[in-house]
Design an enzyme around this catalytic site. Sequence first.
Site, PDB file in Angstrom:
ATOM      1  NE  ARG A   6      -5.146 108.380  89.724  1.00  0.00           N
ATOM      2  CZ  ARG A   6      -4.820 107.346  90.801  1.00  0.00           C
ATOM      3  NH1 ARG A   6      -4.056 106.309  90.688  1.00  0.00           N
ATOM      4  NH2 ARG A   6      -5.727 107.388  91.875  1.00  0.00           N
TER       5      ARG A   6
ATOM      6  CE1 TYR B 133      -7.884 117.628  88.111  1.00  0.00           C
ATOM      7  CE2 TYR B 133      -9.960 118.720  88.535  1.00  0.00           C
ATOM      8  CZ  TYR B 133      -8.777 118.572  87.732  1.00  0.00           C
ATOM      9  OH  TYR B 133      -8.644 119.175  86.519  1.00  0.00           O
ATOM     10  CD  GLU B 134      -9.501 112.080  87.873  1.00  0.00           C
ATOM     11  OE1 GLU B 134      -9.615 110.879  88.482  1.00  0.00           O
ATOM     12  OE2 GLU B 134     -10.470 112.795  87.382  1.00  0.00           O
ATOM     13  N   GLY B 135      -7.061 111.517  92.705  1.00  0.00           N
ATOM     14  CA  GLY B 135      -5.863 110.893  93.563  1.00  0.00           C
ATOM     15  C   GLY B 135      -5.027 112.141  94.131  1.00  0.00           C
TER      16      GLY B 135
ATOM     17  CD  GLN C 136      -1.727 110.096  91.372  1.00  0.00           C
ATOM     18  OE1 GLN C 136      -1.331 109.342  90.593  1.00  0.00           O
ATOM     19  NE2 GLN C 136      -3.042 110.405  91.627  1.00  0.00           N
TER      20      GLN C 136
END
Lengths: 601, 601
Positions: free
Chosen positions: B296, B440-442, B447
Amino acid sequence: MPTYTAPTRDTRFIVNEMLDLASYGNLPGFENATPDMIDTVINEAGKFCAEVLAPLNQIGDEHGCTRHEDGSVTTPPGFKEAYDAYVESGWGTIAKPEEFGGQGLPHVLGFVIEEYTGTANQAFAMYPGLTNGATAAIEAAGSQEQKEMYLPKMISGEWSGTMNLTEPHCGTDLGMIRTKAEPNDDGSYSITGTKIFISAGEHDLTSNIIHLVLAKTPGAPDSSKGISLFIVPKYILDENGEPGERNGVSCGSIEKKMGIHGNATCVLNYDGAKGWMVGEENKGLAAMFIMMNAARLGVGLQGLAQAEVSYQNAVTYALDRRQGRALTGPKDTDAKADPIFVHPDVRRMLMDAKVFNEAMRALCLWGALQVDLTHKAQTQEEREEADMLIGLMTPVIKGYGTDKGYDIANNMQQVYGGHGYVREWGMEQFVRDSRIAMIYEGTNGVQAMDLCGRKLPAKGGKAIQKYFAVIDEEIASVKDDETLAPIAAVLEKALGEQKAATMWFMQNAMQNPNHLGAGAHHYMHIMGIVTLGYMWLKMAKVAKEALAGDPSDKAFYEAKLTSAAYYAERWLPDAGALRRKLEAGSENMMKLTEDAFATAA
Amino acid sequence: MPTYTAPTRDTRFIVNEMLDLASYGNLPGFENATPDMIDTVINEAGKFCAEVLAPLNQIGDEHGCTRHEDGSVTTPPGFKEAYDAYVESGWGTIAKPEEFGGQGLPHVLGFVIEEYTGTANQAFAMYPGLTNGATAAIEAAGSQEQKEMYLPKMISGEWSGTMNLTEPHCGTDLGMIRTKAEPNDDGSYSITGTKIFISAGEHDLTSNIIHLVLAKTPGAPDSSKGISLFIVPKYILDENGEPGERNGVSCGSIEKKMGIHGNATCVLNYDGAKGWMVGEENKGLAAMFIMMNAARLGVGLQGLAQAEVSYQNAVTYALDRRQGRALTGPKDTDAKADPIFVHPDVRRMLMDAKVFNEAMRALCLWGALQVDLTHKAQTQEEREEADMLIGLMTPVIKGYGTDKGYDIANNMQQVYGGHGYVREWGMEQFVRDSRIAMIYEGTNGVQAMDLCGRKLPAKGGKAIQKYFAVIDEEIASVKDDETLAPIAAVLEKALGEQKAATMWFMQNAMQNPNHLGAGAHHYMHIMGIVTLGYMWLKMAKVAKEALAGDPSDKAFYEAKLTSAAYYAERWLPDAGALRRKLEAGSENMMKLTEDAFATAA
């Protein structure tokens, strides 16, 4: 594959209830626009766009346009058949003058159709859209002979039109154009030069293409005061008014672009092409602006269009896709997860889209009504007032409408998570397609300067004062309504920010015009926020009245009230922050020199 | 074609002057990071990225990756050679543990290189980037044997790594994954299932790919508490630790995406592939989060990356392209028009980019220092404090950083007008490439919930209180400085808005958690705005001190002061508007039912 349903209920609400089109029945063209007729047009146009145009949207993106070695261009599979069907149905003729084969109905209805076509398939809609711009210029500045020669077949859609302004070295600054127009003996001109970014510049949809081209005659002033406008048909008309000899204009290449692949963006080479002057010599820019203004409203509508179609699909996805549980506890205990519709952050994005789309639609159709009134209102005063308001509002509809439309399309893509980034879902196309609207027909920075540098100070600020008065009046009218007054109070505060920002410009821009330039974009956004707030107040008022009559579709009207309240609490607060930025002026913005922007090693 | 120059001067300012890395010389790994050494790494890495990686960026977009019938994937032309050169130079080893062949230097320096590689070529940078994430998980949760087997060759770059979380029906909600891990007799597991959106999932750059895969063992709890993590190498290691037998994992297809075409986003089919568990059974998500958190921060850096490269090119274009005249009168009377750099609205966009990029770079490197301190600071208290701060800040760096990075990339495209929409200029690629970072990555909504639902309330709000104290202290430290105090005053006001918003959450979120969800995205943005303001105050303070010494590059430091003032007046005001939105709560946001979102005919 994404789908589209024309939001006909919402359109009818705006046209019949908010604008109350029937009340204008005494005006020319409006007398035929009976409620039944309006409903039929709205429903049939909606069906056509959803069934014929929308299914070609992704195909158009995938295939794009193809330029062949001979300079001819093929549009994506299905476009030609859809275009023929569009012409056959006569959708392009609705708001056009009866004298030239149009139906003479209100511009408002033409705009409804323009919304639906653009939402179903923006790249396709640009072909008739450019024709609209071109006919507007001929209508306004052409000779009677030119009108008779070109308008009937352009209005019917048999021929299409284009707008040729940009050259490789100049876009915004048209004073620099180099395309030459040398007079011939027969009253025509010989046009030579290169035009770029010509949407719908060459294609296989129509039997002729009527290019409207800016060029300079010999000895013309070397500035925007030396530009003339010419009609340059792809095929020169023969004595019967039919396409004859091929003219000296050809497509040199088509651009590879971020989006709107289905529309051919051409480099057009004029090589002694035969052209005929439209209007007076050196007055071409004025004529071009007529077509630009019509086009700018159309582009504003594109901001709505991509926001609307991406919203519809995001709603479907949010109700279908299951991920996680509602924060307040599981909603659907039979399933492993709840639809993502339950998550506030998803709902925030959907609500933002909903309140933007509905208010933007109201604003665009309200704007179209002003266009109608400019030409058709009974008194000179009413006509001038409408003209003033739509002139003021055009850069806001274009600039703010497309800035926010793009934001919404991005948010709707966001609802899809990773799937939003993958082409097959279609959401990323909406983002790519909508991006152009912030750029063409004058970038949004140019719109902001048009608003603040030209429209605000015009006639001693008469237009903006009228605008303030109109909104003040609407606010005052609901002061005693317990549902509407709180919404009006927030709007009043935001309007106060706009008034203060206007005052700040008046006090500071003369002394340093950079202060105006530095705040213009902020001002355009303040005005966009306030104007959509005004639309929400109007819609809420109509909804409240309708609810008093205990209507069958109560939920529809109640949703309007909730949406108005949401808009007030979620969108209007930005006006104050924008005013603070604007009042910071240009000092720090303009202080750093070129060197400070270089990347230092 | 767009170009890239590594902003090494700015990096040195942050690393040497703002963070004062030399002052940490007593910590392990830092002792080797002498100023000379730092300068060499920064300069050489910058050169490599600009000269080797940047020229492949547009090629990668144009060619994309190709999957062949046997499931193998070819990366774009030049990627393999560039990757070999990258491995040869050892750029990936800088901040990795010496025990496994790394150079053991501070994470700060690793992050500098990650910025440069990602800015030069994001699609390329993701190949080593994913390896970084995978090694982080093995370092943190793997057995000593696993570390010895896999880490040296992954750190050297001989092998690469991937992260396999997402499945067709689940992304955020990993509790729903269906991939199965059946125990074999030899202690390994047999992995079966389908993973999607696997970046760098299959390619031709390395001789092995080490997949880290989430799967469920038989009888595991049917929730996120039943997930285990497995190492699944593409080629099973033989007795010498070299790639041997082909494992049962294959690339079923690669996605057609909006951007990052040079990176292969794969559907990976696991068909009884051999895997080895990392860490404890059912504790896979915790291990995965270690790698997610590192990832992240890397994604936050991508927000900066695309903003930076698009900014550099927009500056060049704005100085070159001539259109119109300065509002204050012609600047270059020898030419027909001034460079568009003179227009305030262009300068607004460039200044916004400049102040975002420099503050975001400062924030990312400050964040990297916290990662270093988490592991290496001398006292337990310092380590815990750093861990707390970076934990709190990770969703802000990722979520706010990529939201704004995307905005900036779009603004820089806007500077180009119509040329920005055309592929050959490269600006639209930066926009398309940067869009993924918000997803992406959440997603950034995830977040925001990580920040507000998890990080804020953790340990009774200890982290956010520490954060407030740190900024309060910085503000107090400049109260008597006539240049800095006005900037600090505006920051103090914005920080006050954040404190009030925090308080509002405390008072309202317990009673209705939707209030938290409804305001989480706003809160993340308030915190992003305040945090970058804090970075500007830090940078301005350092610049002011430097100026007192009458340095040779005075203009560089003066520009920092102007930029800090610009940030204060143009960015901080949004905090107040966001707080007002947040305090509106969730009532109207969540009020409408599904029906109200359907498009009514």
